[in-house]
Write a protein that holds these residues in place. Structure first.
Motif, PDB file in Angstrom:
ATOM      1  N   ASP A 134      20.302  37.867   8.499  1.00  0.00           N
ATOM      2  CA  ASP A 134      21.612  37.703   9.122  1.00  0.00           C
ATOM      3  C   ASP A 134      21.570  38.250  10.547  1.00  0.00           C
ATOM      4  O   ASP A 134      20.635  38.932  10.947  1.00  0.00           O
ATOM      5  CB  ASP A 134      22.729  38.328   8.289  1.00  0.00           C
ATOM      6  CG  ASP A 134      22.595  39.822   8.107  1.00  0.00           C
ATOM      7  OD1 ASP A 134      21.903  40.461   8.912  1.00  0.00           O
ATOM      8  OD2 ASP A 134      23.198  40.353   7.166  1.00  0.00           O
ATOM      9  N   GLU A 135      22.598  37.928  11.290  1.00  0.00           N
ATOM     10  CA  GLU A 135      22.649  38.257  12.713  1.00  0.00           C
ATOM     11  C   GLU A 135      22.544  39.758  12.977  1.00  0.00           C
ATOM     12  O   GLU A 135      21.920  40.186  13.940  1.00  0.00           O
ATOM     13  CB  GLU A 135      23.944  37.703  13.307  1.00  0.00           C
ATOM     14  CG  GLU A 135      23.884  37.475  14.780  1.00  0.00           C
ATOM     15  CD  GLU A 135      24.959  36.508  15.263  1.00  0.00           C
ATOM     16  OE1 GLU A 135      24.838  36.084  16.415  1.00  0.00           O
ATOM     17  OE2 GLU A 135      25.891  36.200  14.513  1.00  0.00           O
ATOM     18  N   THR A 183      25.364  32.185  10.854  1.00  0.00           N
ATOM     19  CA  THR A 183      24.975  33.531  11.296  1.00  0.00           C
ATOM     20  C   THR A 183      23.628  33.942  10.714  1.00  0.00           C
ATOM     21  O   THR A 183      23.290  35.119  10.702  1.00  0.00           O
ATOM     22  CB  THR A 183      26.038  34.566  10.876  1.00  0.00           C
ATOM     23  OG1 THR A 183      26.141  34.556   9.448  1.00  0.00           O
ATOM     24  CG2 THR A 183      27.377  34.270  11.518  1.00  0.00           C
ATOM     25  N   HIS A 184      22.860  32.976  10.215  1.00  0.00           N
ATOM     26  CA  HIS A 184      21.555  33.277   9.620  1.00  0.00           C
ATOM     27  C   HIS A 184      20.428  32.674  10.452  1.00  0.00           C
ATOM     28  O   HIS A 184      20.530  31.552  10.929  1.00  0.00           O
ATOM     29  CB  HIS A 184      21.483  32.743   8.187  1.00  0.00           C
ATOM     30  CG  HIS A 184      22.364  33.491   7.243  1.00  0.00           C
ATOM     31  ND1 HIS A 184      23.699  33.209   7.100  1.00  0.00           N
ATOM     32  CD2 HIS A 184      22.104  34.529   6.422  1.00  0.00           C
ATOM     33  CE1 HIS A 184      24.229  34.032   6.217  1.00  0.00           C
ATOM     34  NE2 HIS A 184      23.284  34.850   5.792  1.00  0.00           N
TER      35      HIS A 184
END
Length: 187
Positions: free
Chosen positions: A94-95, A78-79
């Protein structure tokens, strides 16, 4: 230093050690007493909306924000990883911080990253990006069903409406501000 008289929509300031963006502002002067400044601010890191009322004379620190041109490298879990082209320093976001920009990020895309201290807190995309259509329904000549667009999926997984003549494998230009089809890539 900002005073409450400097408050306006779009102003970026530091409050409790975090950057905030003023999204709404209202001035009122009751019959007696000091003027009141009602504000609605969004935390630029967490997205939390804060309602505060201030009296005249109060002060604020400006937000120490820096915008740097960086290149998108890759996504891991998610990065999202970006690299500064001058220093080759890499930052991860991050997302949630990337937000809707994830729909248009392709390898090596140049973007502007907003930094608060050393923490990346926002992505500004170019106004237009070229993406390849990976899935769409074929166009049937003579189809007069009245539909002037059809869904298409681009290489990032983003789904948008495109004209019926767009086919799989074609490169299209997408307006990143609205997420809409703009034109075909010529050539």
């Amino acid at each position: 230093m900002y005073t409450v008289a400097d408050l306006k929509k779009g102003l970026k300031l530091t409050l409790d050690g975090a950057p905030y963006l003023v999204i709404a502002f209202e001035f009122s002067k009751p019959g007696k007493g000091q003027a009141l400044y009602r504000t609605k601010m969004r935390n630029m890191i967490t997205g939390v909306i804060l309602d505060r009322t201030y009296r005249s004379g109060e002060t604020f620190e400006p937000a120490r924000l820096e915008e740097r041109r960086m290149q998108y490298l890759y996504k891991e879990d998610t990065h999202y990883t970006f690299m500064d082209n001058q220093t080759f320093e890499q930052v991860q976001m991050d997302e949630d911080a990337v937000g809707d920009a994830k729909n248009f990020l392709i390898d090596n895309l140049e973007v502007d990253i907003l930094l608060f201290g050393e923490k990346a807190i926002g992505v500004t995309l170019p106004n237009f990006v070229n993406l390849r259509v990976v899935q769409t329904d074929p166009w049937v000549k003579g189809d007069t069903s009245g539909s002037d667009s059809k869904p298409a999926t681009v290489e990032t997984g983003y789904i948008l409406r495109v004209p019926p003549f767009i086919e799989e494998g074609e490169m299209i230009v997408i307006d990143t501000r609205s997420g809409e089809y703009s034109t075909r890539v010529k050539g």
